[in-house]
Design an enzyme around this catalytic site. Sequence first.
Site, PDB file in Angstrom:
ATOM      1  N   TYR A 104      57.705 -26.880  34.188  1.00 32.94           N
ATOM      2  CA  TYR A 104      58.250 -28.244  34.178  1.00 32.94           C
ATOM      3  C   TYR A 104      59.690 -28.233  33.637  1.00 32.94           C
ATOM      4  CZ  TYR A 104      58.427 -33.191  32.782  1.00 32.94           C
ATOM      5  OH  TYR A 104      58.768 -34.511  32.611  1.00 32.94           O
ATOM      6  N   ASP A 176      49.906 -24.782  30.095  1.00 39.80           N
ATOM      7  CA  ASP A 176      50.056 -26.198  30.454  1.00 39.80           C
ATOM      8  C   ASP A 176      49.197 -26.430  31.690  1.00 39.80           C
ATOM      9  OD1 ASP A 176      50.796 -28.654  31.539  1.00 39.80           O
ATOM     10  OD2 ASP A 176      52.879 -28.481  30.882  1.00 39.80           O
ATOM     11  N   LYS A 201      49.568 -38.128  32.840  1.00 43.69           N
ATOM     12  CA  LYS A 201      49.230 -37.889  34.233  1.00 43.69           C
ATOM     13  C   LYS A 201      47.737 -38.175  34.458  1.00 43.69           C
ATOM     14  CE  LYS A 201      53.527 -36.624  33.964  1.00 43.69           C
ATOM     15  NZ  LYS A 201      53.947 -35.233  33.805  1.00 43.69           N
TER      16      LYS A 201
END
Length: 385
Positions: A104, A176, A201
Site C-alpha cells: 500500500y 497486512d 475496508k
Amino acid sequence: MTQPKFGPSTKAIHGAPQRQPDRTPVVTPLYQSSTFHQPVGSGEEVLYTRYGNNPNQISVAAKLAALEGAERAIFVASGMGATALAHLAMLRPGDHLLSSEWIYGGTRRLFVEEFGKLEIDVTFAQPDNPRNWRQLIRKTTRAVFVETPTNPLIRVLDPEPIATFCRERGIAMIVDSTFATPINFRPLEHGADVVIHSATKYLNGHSDVIGGVVAGTEAVIEEVRQLMQVWGQAPDPFAAWLTERGLKTLAVRMERHNANGLAFAEWAHAQPAVQTVHYPGLPDHEDHAAAAEALDGFGGMVGLTLAGGPTAAEIVLRKLRVAAHAPSLGGVETLVSEPRFTSHASLTPAERAAQGIPDGFIRVSLGIEDVEDIIADFEEAFSSL
Ligand SMILES: *Cc1c(COP(=O)(O)O)cnc(C)c1O
C-alpha cells in the site's frame, strides 16, 4: 469444560459465545464516554478511552482475535495506525525491516519517510521469489513485512516459503491481510506472527468508519496497546461500535464479495474492451495455484487493463451509475478507482507500466449488489467506447 470450536460466522457475531444474564442487552451498548467513574482511594486500572479499555474497544477486539485465531487483538484509529504501531512494537533503532515491494502506498511512505528518522532501515524485496528475500537479509533484520493479496494486481503470495525463511532466522513475519479478511485467509495459521488490517475496508464493510486492527500474541498486542496510548492512536467508541456491528455480517458479505468478484472477472475476461483481467480466481492469473491453496475465497477485488488506455478509462468512469468512482474498497457498494490518480500517483506512466499497471488500468471493488446490475452498468459504459 472444553470450549467448542466455532465457525467464522459465529465468531464474527459472538466472539466466544456465552450465556448472558437475563435482561441484559443483546447488542453491546455504545459507551460514548471518554472517562469512567473511578473508585476513590483505589489503585485500580484507570478507565479512559485513549488507553484502549473502553468496553466498545474491548468487545470488537475480542471478536477480531477470535476470527484471526490470535491470542489477542486490538482495534486502533486507522489501518495506518495499525501498521505504524505493529512495526514500532517489533523494531528498535538500528534494526532492519525487510519489506515486500508490493505494498500500500501509505505504508511505503511510512517506511521510507518516517522509519529513517527512527534509525530503522527498510529495504524492499520482489516478494514472489524466496531468493530475493535471502539476498537482502542482514544480521540486524528483525521483521519481514508482506501484503497479500496485493493492490492493485491482486497478486497472492505463497505464505509458506516466507514463513519458513522467517522462522529459521528468528525474524517476525508481519502480514497486512486487509484484502483477504480472516474469512478468506488467516495468516497466523500459515506461520505469520502479526496480522494487520485496515478495518476501514471489509471488516467494517460499510464505508463509514476509519479503523485498524493488529492481532498477535498477548505480549506483542500489549506492547501495541501501550504505544497506542502514548502515540494517541485509540479509536473513538462509536467507530468501535460500528465496526462490531459491521463485523456481524462479515462472513455473509465476504461470500457475496467472493461470488461477485468471480462472476465479474469471468464476464470481463470475455470483453473486447478489456485487455487483461487481474483476478486470482481466474485460471490464467499467475498466482491462481497459490491462491487456491492459501485462500478460502478469491475476494472482491478485480483489476482491469482497458484496451483503450486512459481515454477509455475516463469514458467508462463517467458513464458508470451503479459503481461509484471513489478510492477505498471493501464496502457494500461497488467502487472503482484509477491507481494512476490514487495509490500510484507518485510514479511516472513508464514506471507504472513497468509494474504492470499501465494508464488505462482501473481497480474495481465489487460490492454486494446484484452482480447482474454491476455487469449491466459496465456493459453500458463499455458500449460507448
Ligand atoms: C487502506 C489500506 C491501508 C490503510 O488503512 P487506513 O484505514 O486508510 O489507514 C493499509 N493497507 C491496505 C492494504 C489498505 O488497503
